[in-house]
Scaffold this motif. Sequence first.
Motif, mmCIF file in Angstrom:
data_model
loop_
_atom_site.group_PDB
_atom_site.id
_atom_site.type_symbol
_atom_site.label_atom_id
_atom_site.label_comp_id
_atom_site.label_asym_id
_atom_site.label_seq_id
_atom_site.Cartn_x
_atom_site.Cartn_y
_atom_site.Cartn_z
ATOM 1 N N ASP A 163 38.553 52.319 46.992
ATOM 2 C CA ASP A 163 37.290 52.060 47.577
ATOM 3 C C ASP A 163 37.234 50.941 48.412
ATOM 4 O O ASP A 163 36.145 50.964 49.235
ATOM 5 C CB ASP A 163 36.151 51.952 46.362
ATOM 6 C CG ASP A 163 36.329 50.704 45.794
ATOM 7 O OD1 ASP A 163 37.554 50.379 45.185
ATOM 8 O OD2 ASP A 163 35.282 49.766 45.901
ATOM 9 N N GLU A 190 33.675 46.039 38.487
ATOM 10 C CA GLU A 190 34.726 45.294 39.040
ATOM 11 C C GLU A 190 34.853 43.990 37.984
ATOM 12 O O GLU A 190 34.113 43.200 37.512
ATOM 13 C CB GLU A 190 33.673 44.161 40.279
ATOM 14 C CG GLU A 190 33.669 45.198 41.371
ATOM 15 C CD GLU A 190 34.627 45.510 42.280
ATOM 16 O OE1 GLU A 190 35.473 44.678 42.517
ATOM 17 O OE2 GLU A 190 34.696 46.648 42.760
ATOM 18 N N ASP A 231 43.641 52.312 42.942
ATOM 19 C CA ASP A 231 43.090 50.902 42.962
ATOM 20 C C ASP A 231 42.330 51.064 41.391
ATOM 21 O O ASP A 231 41.915 52.396 40.974
ATOM 22 C CB ASP A 231 41.762 50.992 44.166
ATOM 23 C CG ASP A 231 40.840 49.732 43.680
ATOM 24 O OD1 ASP A 231 41.331 48.610 43.403
ATOM 25 O OD2 ASP A 231 39.828 50.071 43.669
ATOM 26 N N ASP A 253 42.685 48.605 50.200
ATOM 27 C CA ASP A 253 43.264 49.949 49.715
ATOM 28 C C ASP A 253 43.733 50.811 51.136
ATOM 29 O O ASP A 253 44.584 51.863 51.017
ATOM 30 C CB ASP A 253 42.376 50.696 48.970
ATOM 31 C CG ASP A 253 42.067 50.090 47.651
ATOM 32 O OD1 ASP A 253 42.802 49.384 46.978
ATOM 33 O OD2 ASP A 253 40.907 50.110 47.220
ATOM 34 N N ASP A 261 39.369 48.634 40.163
ATOM 35 C CA ASP A 261 37.908 48.268 40.085
ATOM 36 C C ASP A 261 36.988 49.169 40.978
ATOM 37 O O ASP A 261 37.295 49.081 42.261
ATOM 38 C CB ASP A 261 37.807 46.852 40.488
ATOM 39 C CG ASP A 261 38.287 45.886 39.571
ATOM 40 O OD1 ASP A 261 38.893 46.293 38.616
ATOM 41 O OD2 ASP A 261 38.140 44.883 39.742
ATOM 42 N N SER A 262 36.079 49.754 40.574
ATOM 43 C CA SER A 262 35.167 50.744 41.519
ATOM 44 C C SER A 262 35.930 52.014 41.727
ATOM 45 O O SER A 262 35.519 52.620 42.621
ATOM 46 C CB SER A 262 34.397 50.296 42.625
ATOM 47 O OG SER A 262 33.643 48.875 41.989
ATOM 48 N N THR A 263 37.044 52.332 41.176
ATOM 49 C CA THR A 263 37.825 53.532 41.403
ATOM 50 C C THR A 263 38.201 54.125 40.050
ATOM 51 O O THR A 263 37.321 55.029 39.638
ATOM 52 C CB THR A 263 39.022 53.326 42.198
ATOM 53 O OG1 THR A 263 38.799 52.695 43.365
ATOM 54 C CG2 THR A 263 39.788 54.470 42.601
HETATM 55 MG MG LIG Z 1 38.205 48.627 44.115
#
Ligand SMILES: [Mg+2]
Length: 305
Positions: free
Chosen positions: A250, A101, A92, A254, A94-96
Amino acid sequence: MSTTLTVISHFHTLSQVVLDEITHTLLIDQLSIESYTDKRLSPRAHDFYFDISDLNKARSTIKTFSSSTGRPYDIIIQPSATRQNKKLFVFDMDSTLIYQEVIELIAAYADIEDKVAEITTRAMNGELDFNQSLAERVALLKGIDATNLWEELKEKIVITKGVRELTKALKRLGVTMAVLSGGFIPLAEYVKGELGLDYAYANTLGVDEHKRLDGTTIGTIVNGDRKAELLLEIAGKHGIDPKDAVAVGDGANDLKMMRTGGFGIAWNAKPKVQLEAPACLNTDSLQDVLYILGYTDEEINQLLK
Ligand SMILES: [Mg+2]
């Protein structure tokens, strides 16, 4: 079944107190393991090896054990045989792979953060599914000048700690890698290039004749279902058994790709995702995934040279 249990500290070291807690309380008392061997991977990470008949039951015991007191370490259990067979990693974004984001970055760029945040809240409360919330948020972007948008956002993107090292090591190991993002393709392509990944998939925003975002997306939406399909597509293209694929992310969208691959890692994820994911990692560096694959600090240093 020959099984590996890995303990990874959220701090610099794993103390003897923690290791005793793992062996006495978890292995002996709760999992009824009579004999095991162990190995230190790093001052922060430790492996235990034993035979167990029901891996899923053990996994749920471990989830209860880990969450009961907010322990400052992660415990990952997996079959020993397939641990280092990984041929495909899908991430993933965003935020991974990145801290942010992307939709929030665009909202800040266009000064519509409040409106986007309101939709995010409704989505988190379960009032909107992924496709609905994406459509509503993208509609808010209508009219934004796309001429410099992506170049400006690329400057803002911060790659998550440990990601460059992890992807470098995986590349050395011959692993195929992809970013599968519910965000937008120009930035997913950028991250792919920065990290030397093999594939990038994400959503495409429509643009009108004046180079302004038209408030729509083009083509198939990359959502949770599509991420799982893409994992299978990429695996098929390379002749990789999906059992040898790992998904890292996250978010709730996912989880399906985590189940579709042979293994999944929830990275600093929401509680619901942590509960359902095959493994959780809540440290501050994604490089720690290499401990989950069983590499020692010495081996990791070699891979990163
Ligand atoms: Mg994410």
